[in-house]
Design a protein around this motif. Sequence first.
Motif, PDB file in Angstrom:
ATOM      1  N   ILE A 175      36.267  45.434  45.593  1.00 45.50           N
ATOM      2  CA  ILE A 175      37.464  45.911  44.890  1.00 45.50           C
ATOM      3  C   ILE A 175      38.408  46.550  45.901  1.00 45.50           C
ATOM      4  N   THR A 176      39.646  46.080  45.928  1.00 45.57           N
ATOM      5  CA  THR A 176      40.618  46.573  46.912  1.00 45.57           C
ATOM      6  C   THR A 176      41.798  47.300  46.277  1.00 45.57           C
ATOM      7  N   TYR A 199      30.040  48.050  33.692  1.00 44.73           N
ATOM      8  CA  TYR A 199      31.097  49.053  33.536  1.00 44.73           C
ATOM      9  C   TYR A 199      32.352  48.421  32.943  1.00 44.73           C
ATOM     10  N   PHE A 200      32.776  47.286  33.490  1.00 41.13           N
ATOM     11  CA  PHE A 200      33.964  46.616  32.959  1.00 41.13           C
ATOM     12  C   PHE A 200      33.732  46.127  31.525  1.00 41.13           C
ATOM     13  N   ASP A 217      43.694  58.280  41.779  1.00 41.46           N
ATOM     14  CA  ASP A 217      42.990  57.662  40.666  1.00 41.46           C
ATOM     15  C   ASP A 217      43.957  56.890  39.776  1.00 41.46           C
ATOM     16  N   TYR A 218      43.517  55.701  39.350  1.00 41.53           N
ATOM     17  CA  TYR A 218      44.268  54.803  38.466  1.00 41.53           C
ATOM     18  C   TYR A 218      45.399  54.060  39.187  1.00 41.53           C
ATOM     19  N   TYR A 228      44.253  53.037  34.103  1.00 45.17           N
ATOM     20  CA  TYR A 228      43.272  54.002  33.567  1.00 45.17           C
ATOM     21  C   TYR A 228      42.171  53.235  32.844  1.00 45.17           C
ATOM     22  N   PRO A 229      40.901  53.612  33.004  1.00 47.95           N
ATOM     23  CA  PRO A 229      40.351  54.787  33.684  1.00 47.95           C
ATOM     24  C   PRO A 229      39.746  54.469  35.049  1.00 47.95           C
ATOM     25  N   LEU A 230      40.273  53.484  35.762  1.00 44.46           N
ATOM     26  CA  LEU A 230      39.684  53.067  37.034  1.00 44.46           C
ATOM     27  C   LEU A 230      40.044  54.047  38.146  1.00 44.46           C
TER      28      LEU A 230
END
Length: 224
Positions: free
Chosen positions: A143-144, A167-168, A209-210, A149-151
Motif C-alpha cells: 500500500i503506497t 480489514y477491507f 491519517d486518511y 477515512y478510516p484508513l
Amino acid sequence: MKVAILYSGGKDSTLALHKVYKSHEVECLLTFQPASEESMLFHYPNARLVELQAKALGLPIIVRRTGNSAEEGLMALEEALKQAKNEYGIEGLVTGAIKSKYQADRFSEVCRKLGLEIFSPLWMRDEIELLREIVETGITAIITRVGAYPLKMDLLGKPINKEIISYFESLREILNPSGEGGEYETFVIDAPLFKKRIKILRSRIVGKDYDATLLIEEAELEDK
C-alpha cells in the motif's frame, strides 16, 4: 491478439496482465505520469517507478506525462496507443478496470476511435474475491497511499495479505475494497511474471491519517 497493458504499477493492472498473458501476445506497457494525486484517470504515487517494473517484467514501456484533467489524460492515452500501434502492432488494450464506468467508458471511446479492441478481465468482479486472487496468484503489492477515512498512515508499506483483506472486507459498507475510487493505492514489488523483484532502498511518508503517501525515493532490482 497483440495487446498493450494499461499499467499503473498497482495490484489490479498487474493481475489483469497475468490473466491475459497466456491468451494474448503482450507487446508493451503503457503508463502515465499525472501532475499530482488529483488525476481523474491515472494513479499518481510512484508512477515513475513503473519503468523499473517494466525492466523486471522484461517488457517495453511507453511513458507519457499528462495533466490531471480527464481531457488531458485521454489525449495522452490516444497518443500512447497510436505509438503502440505503430511500433508494436497492437490490436487491443488491456485494463485493470473493475467497476469504474467513468474510466471504462472513456477508455473504450479512445479505443473505438483507433480501431482497437479493449479487454478488462477484472470487470464487475467482486472486489474481495479479486484481492484474494491477487494474493493467491503470488503478487506482492504494498500500500503506497491512503486517501479515505478510516484508513490510517500505518497501512503504508504493508502488503496486501489475508489480514489486510479481512480489514477491507469489514469496511466494505463504507469503503470500496479495491481502492478503485482512490481510497488507497498499491505498488507491486514482485509477481510471478517478474524476472527480478524490486527492492526498496529509501522511502518516506508524507501526509496524515486518511490522506498520506509512501514516496519511494530509491529502488533497485534484485535476483529472486
